[in-house]
Design an enzyme around this catalytic site. Structure first.
Site, mmCIF file in Angstrom:
data_model
loop_
_atom_site.group_PDB
_atom_site.id
_atom_site.type_symbol
_atom_site.label_atom_id
_atom_site.label_comp_id
_atom_site.label_asym_id
_atom_site.label_seq_id
_atom_site.Cartn_x
_atom_site.Cartn_y
_atom_site.Cartn_z
ATOM 1 N N HIS A 1 2.183 3.560 -9.143
ATOM 2 C CA HIS A 1 1.953 2.123 -9.394
ATOM 3 C C HIS A 1 3.107 1.530 -10.191
ATOM 4 O O HIS A 1 3.543 0.410 -9.931
ATOM 5 C CB HIS A 1 0.619 1.910 -10.122
ATOM 6 C CG HIS A 1 -0.578 2.306 -9.294
ATOM 7 N ND1 HIS A 1 -0.766 1.865 -8.009
ATOM 8 C CD2 HIS A 1 -1.641 3.106 -9.565
ATOM 9 C CE1 HIS A 1 -1.895 2.376 -7.517
ATOM 10 N NE2 HIS A 1 -2.440 3.138 -8.451
ATOM 11 N N ARG B 1 0.070 7.699 -2.627
ATOM 12 C CA ARG B 1 0.651 8.760 -1.799
ATOM 13 C C ARG B 1 2.103 9.037 -2.175
ATOM 14 O O ARG B 1 2.566 10.179 -2.137
ATOM 15 C CB ARG B 1 0.531 8.391 -0.308
ATOM 16 C CG ARG B 1 -0.858 8.699 0.243
ATOM 17 C CD ARG B 1 -1.095 7.995 1.545
ATOM 18 N NE ARG B 1 -1.364 6.577 1.318
ATOM 19 C CZ ARG B 1 -1.295 5.655 2.274
ATOM 20 N NH1 ARG B 1 -0.945 6.000 3.495
ATOM 21 N NH2 ARG B 1 -1.593 4.406 1.995
ATOM 22 N N ARG C 1 -0.788 9.355 -10.042
ATOM 23 C CA ARG C 1 -0.806 8.103 -9.276
ATOM 24 C C ARG C 1 -0.254 6.939 -10.094
ATOM 25 O O ARG C 1 0.345 6.017 -9.549
ATOM 26 C CB ARG C 1 -2.239 7.791 -8.811
ATOM 27 C CG ARG C 1 -2.773 8.761 -7.769
ATOM 28 C CD ARG C 1 -4.238 8.453 -7.417
ATOM 29 N NE ARG C 1 -4.393 7.101 -6.899
ATOM 30 C CZ ARG C 1 -4.264 6.773 -5.614
ATOM 31 N NH1 ARG C 1 -3.974 7.697 -4.705
ATOM 32 N NH2 ARG C 1 -4.406 5.533 -5.230
ATOM 33 N N ASP D 1 0.836 -1.207 0.000
ATOM 34 C CA ASP D 1 0.000 0.000 0.000
ATOM 35 C C ASP D 1 0.869 1.254 0.000
ATOM 36 O O ASP D 1 1.987 1.241 0.521
ATOM 37 C CB ASP D 1 -0.918 -0.026 1.235
ATOM 38 C CG ASP D 1 -2.077 0.942 1.105
ATOM 39 O OD1 ASP D 1 -2.378 1.385 -0.026
ATOM 40 O OD2 ASP D 1 -2.681 1.267 2.143
ATOM 41 N N GLY D 2 0.334 2.314 -0.589
ATOM 42 C CA GLY D 2 1.017 3.614 -0.546
ATOM 43 C C GLY D 2 1.561 4.103 -1.878
ATOM 44 O O GLY D 2 2.236 5.134 -1.917
ATOM 45 N N LEU E 1 10.071 -20.933 -5.119
ATOM 46 C CA LEU E 1 9.207 -20.021 -4.353
ATOM 47 C C LEU E 1 7.814 -20.073 -4.969
ATOM 48 O O LEU E 1 7.674 -20.020 -6.191
ATOM 49 C CB LEU E 1 9.765 -18.589 -4.454
ATOM 50 C CG LEU E 1 8.885 -17.455 -3.910
ATOM 51 C CD1 LEU E 1 8.928 -17.419 -2.383
ATOM 52 C CD2 LEU E 1 9.341 -16.096 -4.448
HETATM 53 C C1 IPE Z 1 -5.449 -2.695 -0.015
HETATM 54 O O1 IPE Z 1 -5.115 -1.352 -0.184
HETATM 55 C C2 IPE Z 1 -5.490 -3.399 -1.342
HETATM 56 C C3 IPE Z 1 -4.228 -3.544 -2.056
HETATM 57 C C4 IPE Z 1 -3.044 -3.123 -1.663
HETATM 58 C C5 IPE Z 1 -4.326 -4.239 -3.292
HETATM 59 P P1 IPE Z 1 -6.230 -0.218 -0.285
HETATM 60 O O2 IPE Z 1 -5.502 1.062 -0.469
HETATM 61 O O3 IPE Z 1 -7.247 -0.582 -1.294
HETATM 62 O O4 IPE Z 1 -6.911 -0.291 1.151
HETATM 63 P P2 IPE Z 1 -7.814 0.754 1.938
HETATM 64 O O5 IPE Z 1 -8.842 1.274 0.975
HETATM 65 O O6 IPE Z 1 -6.909 1.841 2.412
HETATM 66 O O7 IPE Z 1 -8.385 -0.026 3.085
HETATM 67 C C1 IPE Z 2 -1.702 0.223 -3.341
HETATM 68 O O1 IPE Z 2 -1.449 1.581 -3.377
HETATM 69 C C2 IPE Z 2 -1.936 -0.345 -4.717
HETATM 70 C C3 IPE Z 2 -3.317 -0.792 -4.971
HETATM 71 C C4 IPE Z 2 -4.316 -0.733 -4.160
HETATM 72 C C5 IPE Z 2 -3.541 -1.349 -6.278
HETATM 73 P P1 IPE Z 2 -2.620 2.636 -3.309
HETATM 74 O O2 IPE Z 2 -3.046 2.968 -4.699
HETATM 75 O O3 IPE Z 2 -3.721 2.183 -2.411
HETATM 76 O O4 IPE Z 2 -1.869 3.870 -2.668
HETATM 77 P P2 IPE Z 2 -2.465 4.910 -1.630
HETATM 78 O O5 IPE Z 2 -2.997 4.143 -0.462
HETATM 79 O O6 IPE Z 2 -3.538 5.680 -2.334
HETATM 80 O O7 IPE Z 2 -1.290 5.758 -1.274
HETATM 81 MG MG MG Z 3 -4.136 2.458 -0.441
#
Ligand code: IPE
Ligand code: IPE
Ligand code: MG
Length: 245
Positions: free
Chosen positions: A35, A22, A31, A18-19, A129
């Site tokens: 990714h 941001r 964004r 996640d992140g 793995l």
């Molecule tokens: C969880 O992240 C899903 C993945 C990393 C694929 P999200 O960014 O979707 O989660 P929430 O919305 O903050 O709970």
């Molecule tokens: C995780 O990063 C990737 C996916 C959910 C696909 P985010 O896209 O949720 O990144 P943030 O949480 O908005 O920073």
């Molecule tokens: Mg997220």
């Protein structure tokens, strides 16, 4: 003899990556670039886990709730997934890595479904793995589809209608039921929640949360998480080894 201080490596690590968004926003970038940067980190972490002789690495790539994002972000994630799969499959195969996909595939494009199946087939005999990628996955979906499979088997006479519905039976019908459950769960990006990842399988997993955004994640942060895991005492409902005489 069991040493009370025996250090055990995790066999299965599950990560919520996640992140990405941001990370990009902090740099005033779209964004999408977050990714893309995230994909590069996946490659490095997979290699590191294979080197460390981790048996299973599960990565949450797209949740069953991520369809709530704007359509262009969803389309970009799907396109990136397809492209990455195409680019990486031969290298993964050469490195003896076996791919598994979990999640509801029926909502994905036919082309992507075909690529996923081909990748699983190509790597099915690999042993270094197990790399599990969760796409359109939700823990609630997983438990629901397990129950549905059991009922379908009962209706078809493949399973005795009187068979006890116990946790072994449900476990056997979940995704990745043949692999050990995660020992270590890591979530990057600072949020401290499961977001519908492996609900059943995380029942006794050790959790590690880091504020590091996924594109900044690296071997050092992973090593810190593994070292932290090594210092945990897993009791599984029993008593501490120190309390047992
Ligand atoms: C969880 O992240 C899903 C993945 C990393 C694929 P999200 O960014 O979707 O989660 P929430 O919305 O903050 O709970
Ligand atoms: C995780 O990063 C990737 C996916 C959910 C696909 P985010 O896209 O949720 O990144 P943030 O949480 O908005 O920073
Ligand atoms: Mg997220």
């Amino acid at each position: 003899m069991m040493d009370a201080n025996e250090v055990v490596m995790p066999k299965h690590i599950a990560i919520i990556m996640d992140g990405n968004g941001r990370w990009a926003e902090k740099r005033f970038l779209p964004r999408a670039l977050g990714h893309q940067a995230g994909v590069k980190v996946v490659r490095k972490i997979v290699e590191y886990c294979a080197q460390q002789q981790i048996k299973v690495l599960s990565l949450f790539a797209f949740s069953s709730e991520n369809w709530r994002r704007p359509p262009d972000e969803v389309a970009l994630l799907m396109a990136l997934f397809m492209l990455t799969l195409q680019q990486e499959i031969n290298r993964l195969d050469r490195n003896n890595i076996r791919l598994h996909f979990i999640g509801d595939r029926t909502a994905l494009s036919k082309a992507l479904q075909a690529k996923m199946q081909a990748a699983e087939q190509q790597t099915q005999h690999n042993t270094a793995l197990h790399l599990v990628i969760a796409v359109n996955y939700g823990g609630k979906w997983d438990i629901t589809q397990a129950v549905q499979k059991i009922i379908t088997k009962m209706a078809a006479g493949e399973l005795d209608i009187q068979a006890p519905i116990n946790h072994e039976l449900i476990q056997q019908h979940l995704s990745i039921s043949s692999l050990p459950e995660p020992d270590l769960f890591i979530r990057t990006g600072g949020e401290q929640r499961i977001s519908n990842f492996l609900l059943w399988q995380l029942a006794y997993t050790e959790f590690y949360f880091t504020p590091t955004l996924w594109p900044d994640f690296n071997q050092e942060v992973l090593k810190t998480a593994i070292d932290d895991f090594k210092n945990r005492e897993r009791r599984f409902g029993g008593l501490s080894k120190k309390e047992k005489v």
